[in-house]
Every structure is written in C-alpha cells, then in structure tokens.
Design an enzyme around this catalytic site. Structure first.
Site, PDB file in Angstrom:
ATOM      1  N   CYS A  93      15.177  12.051  35.146  1.00  0.00           N
ATOM      2  CA  CYS A  93      14.349  13.073  34.141  1.00  0.00           C
ATOM      3  C   CYS A  93      14.339  12.235  32.737  1.00  0.00           C
ATOM      4  O   CYS A  93      13.196  12.602  31.941  1.00  0.00           O
ATOM      5  CB  CYS A  93      15.134  14.359  33.819  1.00  0.00           C
ATOM      6  SG  CYS A  93      16.845  14.353  33.443  1.00  0.00           S
TER       7      CYS A  93
ATOM      8  N   CYS B 108      19.377  17.110  39.068  1.00  0.00           N
ATOM      9  CA  CYS B 108      19.395  17.878  37.764  1.00  0.00           C
ATOM     10  C   CYS B 108      18.621  19.112  38.094  1.00  0.00           C
ATOM     11  O   CYS B 108      17.624  19.335  38.486  1.00  0.00           O
ATOM     12  CB  CYS B 108      18.697  17.074  36.712  1.00  0.00           C
ATOM     13  SG  CYS B 108      18.406  18.157  35.249  1.00  0.00           S
ATOM     14  N   GLU B 109      19.543  20.318  37.638  1.00  0.00           N
ATOM     15  CA  GLU B 109      18.958  21.683  37.813  1.00  0.00           C
ATOM     16  C   GLU B 109      17.934  21.950  36.775  1.00  0.00           C
ATOM     17  O   GLU B 109      17.123  22.825  37.016  1.00  0.00           O
ATOM     18  CB  GLU B 109      20.159  22.746  37.442  1.00  0.00           C
ATOM     19  CG  GLU B 109      20.820  22.934  36.185  1.00  0.00           C
ATOM     20  CD  GLU B 109      21.803  23.861  36.204  1.00  0.00           C
ATOM     21  OE1 GLU B 109      22.090  24.312  34.982  1.00  0.00           O
ATOM     22  OE2 GLU B 109      22.581  23.770  37.021  1.00  0.00           O
ATOM     23  N   HIS B 110      17.692  21.259  35.820  1.00  0.00           N
ATOM     24  CA  HIS B 110      16.605  21.300  34.743  1.00  0.00           C
ATOM     25  C   HIS B 110      15.154  20.981  35.434  1.00  0.00           C
ATOM     26  O   HIS B 110      14.322  21.510  34.915  1.00  0.00           O
ATOM     27  CB  HIS B 110      16.838  20.629  33.319  1.00  0.00           C
ATOM     28  CG  HIS B 110      18.092  21.257  32.638  1.00  0.00           C
ATOM     29  ND1 HIS B 110      18.892  20.419  31.977  1.00  0.00           N
ATOM     30  CD2 HIS B 110      18.653  22.687  32.875  1.00  0.00           C
ATOM     31  CE1 HIS B 110      19.799  21.531  31.342  1.00  0.00           C
ATOM     32  NE2 HIS B 110      19.601  22.554  31.947  1.00  0.00           N
ATOM     33  N   HIS B 111      15.180  20.096  35.977  1.00  0.00           N
ATOM     34  CA  HIS B 111      13.890  19.279  36.642  1.00  0.00           C
ATOM     35  C   HIS B 111      13.766  19.105  38.097  1.00  0.00           C
ATOM     36  O   HIS B 111      12.934  18.550  38.604  1.00  0.00           O
ATOM     37  CB  HIS B 111      13.550  17.753  35.676  1.00  0.00           C
ATOM     38  CG  HIS B 111      13.417  18.087  34.263  1.00  0.00           C
ATOM     39  ND1 HIS B 111      14.377  17.734  33.351  1.00  0.00           N
ATOM     40  CD2 HIS B 111      12.318  18.218  33.481  1.00  0.00           C
ATOM     41  CE1 HIS B 111      14.028  17.990  32.068  1.00  0.00           C
ATOM     42  NE2 HIS B 111      12.623  18.210  32.125  1.00  0.00           N
TER      43      HIS B 111
ATOM     44  N   HIS C 168      19.597   9.244  35.063  1.00  0.00           N
ATOM     45  CA  HIS C 168      18.877  10.334  35.355  1.00  0.00           C
ATOM     46  C   HIS C 168      17.404  10.130  35.345  1.00  0.00           C
ATOM     47  O   HIS C 168      16.848   9.721  34.236  1.00  0.00           O
ATOM     48  CB  HIS C 168      19.120  11.425  34.128  1.00  0.00           C
ATOM     49  CG  HIS C 168      20.632  12.089  34.066  1.00  0.00           C
ATOM     50  ND1 HIS C 168      21.094  13.348  34.509  1.00  0.00           N
ATOM     51  CD2 HIS C 168      21.732  11.383  33.804  1.00  0.00           C
ATOM     52  CE1 HIS C 168      22.239  13.485  34.291  1.00  0.00           C
ATOM     53  NE2 HIS C 168      22.742  12.392  34.176  1.00  0.00           N
TER      54      HIS C 168
ATOM     55  N   GLN D 159      25.384  17.125  34.970  1.00  0.00           N
ATOM     56  CA  GLN D 159      26.443  16.018  35.207  1.00  0.00           C
ATOM     57  C   GLN D 159      27.677  16.370  34.634  1.00  0.00           C
ATOM     58  O   GLN D 159      28.903  16.349  35.334  1.00  0.00           O
ATOM     59  CB  GLN D 159      26.212  14.704  34.329  1.00  0.00           C
ATOM     60  CG  GLN D 159      27.105  13.631  34.527  1.00  0.00           C
ATOM     61  CD  GLN D 159      26.496  12.225  34.108  1.00  0.00           C
ATOM     62  OE1 GLN D 159      25.344  11.973  34.065  1.00  0.00           O
ATOM     63  NE2 GLN D 159      27.409  11.453  33.650  1.00  0.00           N
TER      64      GLN D 159
END
Length: 192
Positions: free
Chosen positions: A156, A84-87, A154, A126
């Site tokens: 996260c 995941c690019e956020h976390h 996920h 995703q």
C-alpha cells in the site's frame, strides 16, 4: 468462522465486471474460483482465535534452564506475509523475530514459526500482528516475558500512493521484563 469460498468467487466476478472487464472472458472464467481458493489458504488464520492457535502449536518441553532468568530464546528471520486490512494490500519481505524467557517450558522451535505464520494469515495491521504473536507465545509457554520484532514492506506504500519502493516498517511488541529491563532489551539487540 469458515471462509465462504462461494461468496468470495461471486464478489470477485463483480469486481472484475466493476473494473470494466468480462468475467466470462477466457482468461478470467476460472479466476473467481482461483482467488477464492487462494483466499481460503492465505487467510486460514481467520478461522482461529489466538487461544486456538496457542493450543494447536503449543507443544512444549520442560525447560532445561527452568528458573534461570538469564536464559533467552530468540528465533529470528521467520519469513511470513500478510494482507493489510486497510487496502487488502500485501505486506511482504516480512521478517519476524520472537524472543522469550522460559517459564518452566520451552516451545519446539518450529512451533514459533508456525504461530507467526498462522497469526499472519489474517487481515492484519503489522502492529496487531506483533501483539497477536506475543499473546500466543505467552499462552503457549506460560511466559510473560515475550518480545516480537517485525520488519516488512507494505505494497500500500510501495505499489500505490506514495510509491516509495524502499520503505520498510519495523514494529516492536514487548511484554513482561522486556518492558522494564533495559539490559534484557540490549541483550536481545545483540542477537539481531
């Protein structure tokens, strides 16, 4: 774009120190280089555009069913993982289903799995992964009629934050006739 392993290793040393540990400690001395090597492998897809992936894995064959709009090719349960690019958290237990209607050409079945895997080897969402796979399949086959369904967990959500270990996310990406023909979507659903 080439992955800069040396820069990654230096940053990992800094992260270890920022966590309050000693990057020169016996168990951690080689960790920055190991992480850099792992990142080079798991983020390999960042080196390629969707067009380049389509060219790499775009080996097609004349479709024996060319022109027959009733033919539907479905490859399901393709196992991949992504981050995941956020976390920078792992997306795991990820299963991809790809379906398309041939437009004169069919892909070798293993190429569909290879496309899915390479597109997943990026910092991703995703939802974007489904769009990327759909776009690559369309480029490789010449078909506008592509469906991609992805289910994943996920970390996260499962290992931090809400810590809901049973949560799974399903996304769908439909293009061409999959957007407008409900009977086609129903046929796909019967395959799953």
């Amino acid at each position: 774009m080439a992955i800069d392993k040396k820069a990654i290793a230096e940053h990992i040393k800094g992260i270890i120190a920022a966590l309050g540990d000693d990057p020169k400690r016996e168990g951690l001395i080689e960790t920055p280089d190991r992480v850099a090597g792992m990142y080079e492998e798991v983020f390999e897809g960042m080196n390629y555009s969707n067009k380049e992936i389509a060219e790499m894995f775009g080996k097609t064959f004349d479709a024996p069913c060319s022109g027959d709009q009733d033919n539907l090719i479905v490859v399901k349960d393709i196992e991949v993982f992504s981050y995941c690019e956020h976390h920078l958290a792992l997306m795991y237990n990820m299963k991809v289903t790809v379906a398309y209607i041939p437009a004169g050409k069919v892909l070798g079945l293993s190429k569909i799995a290879r496309i899915s895997e390479m597109a997943a080897k990026r910092l991703q969402l995703q939802e974007r992964l489904g769009s990327d796979i759909s776009e690559i399949i369309s480029m490789a086959t010449g078909s506008e009629d592509v469906a991609v369904i992805i289910e994943a967990c996920h970390s996260c959500m499962t290992a931090r934050g809400i810590k809901n270990t049973s949560a799974a996310t399903t996304t769908t990406t439909f293009s061409g006739r999959f957007r407008s023909d409900q009977s086609l979507v129903s046929r796909l659903a019967m395959q799953l």
